[in-house]
Write an enzyme that holds these catalytic residues in place. Structure first.
Site, mmCIF file in Angstrom:
data_model
loop_
_atom_site.group_PDB
_atom_site.id
_atom_site.type_symbol
_atom_site.label_atom_id
_atom_site.label_comp_id
_atom_site.label_asym_id
_atom_site.label_seq_id
_atom_site.Cartn_x
_atom_site.Cartn_y
_atom_site.Cartn_z
ATOM 1 N N ARG A 105 0.856 -1.192 0.000
ATOM 2 C CA ARG A 105 0.000 0.000 0.000
ATOM 3 C C ARG A 105 0.896 1.248 0.000
ATOM 4 O O ARG A 105 2.000 1.240 0.589
ATOM 5 C CB ARG A 105 -0.842 -0.042 1.274
ATOM 6 N N THR A 116 -8.736 0.977 -9.420
ATOM 7 C CA THR A 116 -8.487 -0.337 -8.824
ATOM 8 C C THR A 116 -8.718 -1.475 -9.812
ATOM 9 O O THR A 116 -9.527 -1.385 -10.720
ATOM 10 C CB THR A 116 -9.335 -0.556 -7.552
ATOM 11 N N GLU A 131 -4.198 8.150 -3.389
ATOM 12 C CA GLU A 131 -4.561 7.290 -2.245
ATOM 13 C C GLU A 131 -4.678 8.064 -0.935
ATOM 14 O O GLU A 131 -5.270 7.568 0.028
ATOM 15 C CB GLU A 131 -3.504 6.186 -2.094
ATOM 16 N N ASP A 171 -7.903 8.253 0.897
ATOM 17 C CA ASP A 171 -8.419 7.139 1.706
ATOM 18 C C ASP A 171 -8.137 7.348 3.202
ATOM 19 O O ASP A 171 -8.639 6.608 4.041
ATOM 20 C CB ASP A 171 -7.816 5.807 1.240
ATOM 21 N N GLY A 200 -13.837 0.763 -4.928
ATOM 22 C CA GLY A 200 -13.938 1.464 -3.641
ATOM 23 C C GLY A 200 -14.593 0.556 -2.604
ATOM 24 O O GLY A 200 -14.321 -0.645 -2.550
HETATM 25 N N1 GLY Z 1 -8.468 3.198 -2.945
HETATM 26 C C1 GLY Z 1 -9.521 2.296 -2.711
HETATM 27 C C2 GLY Z 1 -9.239 1.415 -1.564
HETATM 28 O O1 GLY Z 1 -8.094 1.075 -1.328
HETATM 29 O O2 GLY Z 1 -10.156 1.080 -0.862
#
Ligand code: GLY
Length: 594
Positions: free
Chosen positions: A120, A405, A444, A447, A498
């Site tokens: 990540r 994604t 990101e 998030d 998402g």
């Molecule tokens: N960026 C979407 C997720 O990681 O949930």
């Protein structure tokens, strides 16, 4: 009121046994005998050796090419992932991050391995909890140089290859480099992404400038049509450097210089030190169970694993003693919705990167706690008070149905499996292109809880546990999952979209384990989504949903129509070892294998 007798559960279990038997036998037996597969649509196929299901045919083929050359599931997953960076540049890629769950079946010494690789993105060193509230830039966490975390994809994929793969870096990167140099054909999803990006840039010359030459390169400046060829020699150059020099080419070499150059020009936070200090995190999967199956899924900073274990656990308990309702029936849809509302309320309250804050994973996934959640479910009505699900103040925000994604599933001939989900977050990520290297930087950082109390682009309300801190990873919904029975892989699944990743993946796994739906039908079937807040049960358009929607209003749910509930790639493995793979027709992917 539903009669809660254990006896009623017995025929349901027997029925489940029958459907699981069909899932694992039936047609596959015939195919083993005849060594042919029956006629199947393009988005589903069965293979006797190994299979790859990605959301673009070229990526599935890249993985299958590795399998045919004798590579294992990780070789295939890494090849497919790098290829996705080229052919789904608006969804994922080397400017983003991801999660990988790996299962290695027992070797001759009986040693089995279950691993997760967390690559990540991380918050840059300059980004603390108040970074976005103090920023004098509109939409700073979604567009432009402030929106990106330090990318993890290159480090993660090469770590997986080095520790679990068998092939050479150059071999696994070859299909991606070929796709970038020779080009690929724009499909409907590519054009949809172009239109999405056009909507974000058309009244904003600054955003168009950030995209630079990539707007012309990938989308012919908005004139791209289905069937046109897309070439990206700049990304081919980046991938060649990575093939030759490894992760260092990205994190310390010319590519790092280009990323830092963009950041310095726009006043963004990512520095050379941030890139050079990026590290993957490796650990063990989160383990859950459902009706005799074992689930291997992603621990924090994913919310997906915990949410799926809760959803499955609540359903298992609320269905206990009840004749199994049909998939798509009002009762099943209501119970599923209540399970999702509880899981998303806990997501909002408790979940974040557990390397930085305490996350009570054991408690949230414990049988006692899940039984308590299940006991709060009224089978006749949804709970009117949203605080009955969680104590974070719910807020009915606008929700962004889209999402970048990409998920891919792989099973090889040895039974080794990989579930891999990667992202640059929203479609087109931050819209910042890295000049000379043909890829987009992620957004990101959105998030995280960038503004305390405010929902993110997906309408998700998140707690202060998920505030940004240097080196912290934002909470994710990505849910790569491997399902085992008696130590053998029976299913691999995951999704994009998402928060709909969680609802989409859960429903496809449930379609198989509860209703015996094989890959193709299980993935095709219409799905629903509820994320607790906004307080809306959302339906995909589909013939069965009009009557169902009326019935759900009778349970007290407010209902709504949405585009898609995730894009799921799944593989089922039958007891003969056949791999039945499906790429979700919602995005136009196609599986491959041998
Ligand atoms: N960026 C979407 C997720 O990681 O949930």
């Amino acid at each position: 009121m539903i009669a809660r007798t254990r006896l009623l559960w017995a025929p349901a279990l027997a029925g489940i046994g029958v459907v699981l038997g069909l899932l694992s036998g039936g047609c596959a037996r015939d195919m083993t005998h005849l060594n042919v597969t029956p006629a199947q649509p393009k988005h589903a196929a069965s293979f006797s050796n190994g299979a790859v299901a990605a959301d673009h045919r070229a990526a599935s083929e890249a993985g299958a090419e590795m399998l045919r050359q004798g590579g294992n599931a990780v070789d295939a997953a890494v090849a497919a992932s790098f290829c996705l960076s080229v052919v789904r540049p608006h969804s994922c890629g080397i400017g983003g991050g991801g999660f990988m769950v790996i299962f290695v079946p027992a070797d001759e010494r009986g040693v089995e391995r279950r691993v997760v690789i967390n690559y990540r993105e991380v918050a840059p060193g300059a980004v603390g909890p108040e970074y976005y509230t103090g920023l004098d830039v509109a939409d700073g966490s979604t567009f432009g140089v402030h929106a990106s975390g330090v990318p993890g994809t290159v480090a993660g994929l090469l770590h997986a290859l080095e520790h679990f793969g068998t092939m050479d870096r150059r071999e696994v990167l070859a299909p991606a480099i070929r796709a970038a140099e020779e080009g690929f054909i724009a499909d409907a999803n590519h054009i949809e992404a172009m239109e999405n990006i056009r909507g974000k840039i058309e009244d904003d010359p600054a955003r168009l400038a950030m995209l630079g030459d990539l707007w012309e390169r990938l989308y012919k400046s908005g004139e791209m049509r289905i069937g046109d060829r897309v070439q990206n020699p700049e990304q081919a150059r980046a991938l060649r450097l990575i093939a030759e020099r490894g992760a260092g080419a990205f994190y310390r070499g010319d590519i790092a210089d280009a990323i830092v150059g963009v950041m310095e020009e726009g006043g963004g936070p990512i520095t050379r030190e941030d890139l050079a200090s990026y590290r993957v995190r490796r650990g063990e999967p989160l383990r859950g169970s459902f009706m005799g199956h074992e689930l291997l899924t992603m621990p924090p900073p994913s919310s997906g694993g915990i949410a799926m274990i809760q959803i499955f656990g609540i359903l298992e308990r609320t269905l206990d003693g009840v004749e199994l309702p049909a998939r798509g029936s009002p009762l099943y849809t209501h119970l599923l919705t209540e399970a999702m509302k509880h899981a998303f309320a806990d997501r909002a309250e408790w979940l974040a990167d557990d390397a930085f804050v305490e996350v009570p994973v054991a408690r949230l996934t414990s049988p006692a706690y899940i039984a308590e959640l299940a006991s709060r479910v009224d089978p006749e009505r949804t709970l009117d008070d949203l605080f009955a699900y969680g104590s974070v103040t719910p807020e009915n925000a606008q929700e962004n149905a889209g999402g970048g994604t990409s998920h891919l599933s792989v099973v090889d001939s040895s039974g080794m499996a990989v579930a891999c989900t990667e992202t640059i977050n929203l479609i087109g990520g931050s819209l910042v292109a890295v000049p000379g290297f043909g890829f987009l930087m992620n957004n990101e950082m959105d998030d995280f809880t960038t503004v305390p109390g405010a929902p993110n682009a997906f309408g998700l309300r998140q707690s202060d546990r998920n505030l940004p801190e240097p080196g912290k990873r934002p909470l994710s919904s990505m849910s790569p999952t491997i399902v085992l029975m008696d130590g053998r892989v029976v299913m691999v699944a995951g999704a994009s979209g998402g928060p709909r990743i969680i609802s989409g993946t859960s429903q496809v796994v449930l379609n198989a384990l509860l209703f015996g739906m094989r890959a193709q039908r299980g993935v095709e079937a219409p799905r629903v989504h509820h994320q607790w807040t906004p307080d809306r049960l959302q339906f995909e358009p589909g013939s069965e949903t009009r009557a169902l929607r009326r019935a759900m209003r009778g349970f007290g749910h407010s209902t709504d129509e949405t585009g898609t509930v995730g894009v799921v790639q799944a593989i089922y493995v039958d007891k003969h070892g056949w791999k039945h793979a499906a790429s979700d027709p919602r995005k136009g992917g196609r599986p491959a294998g041998h």
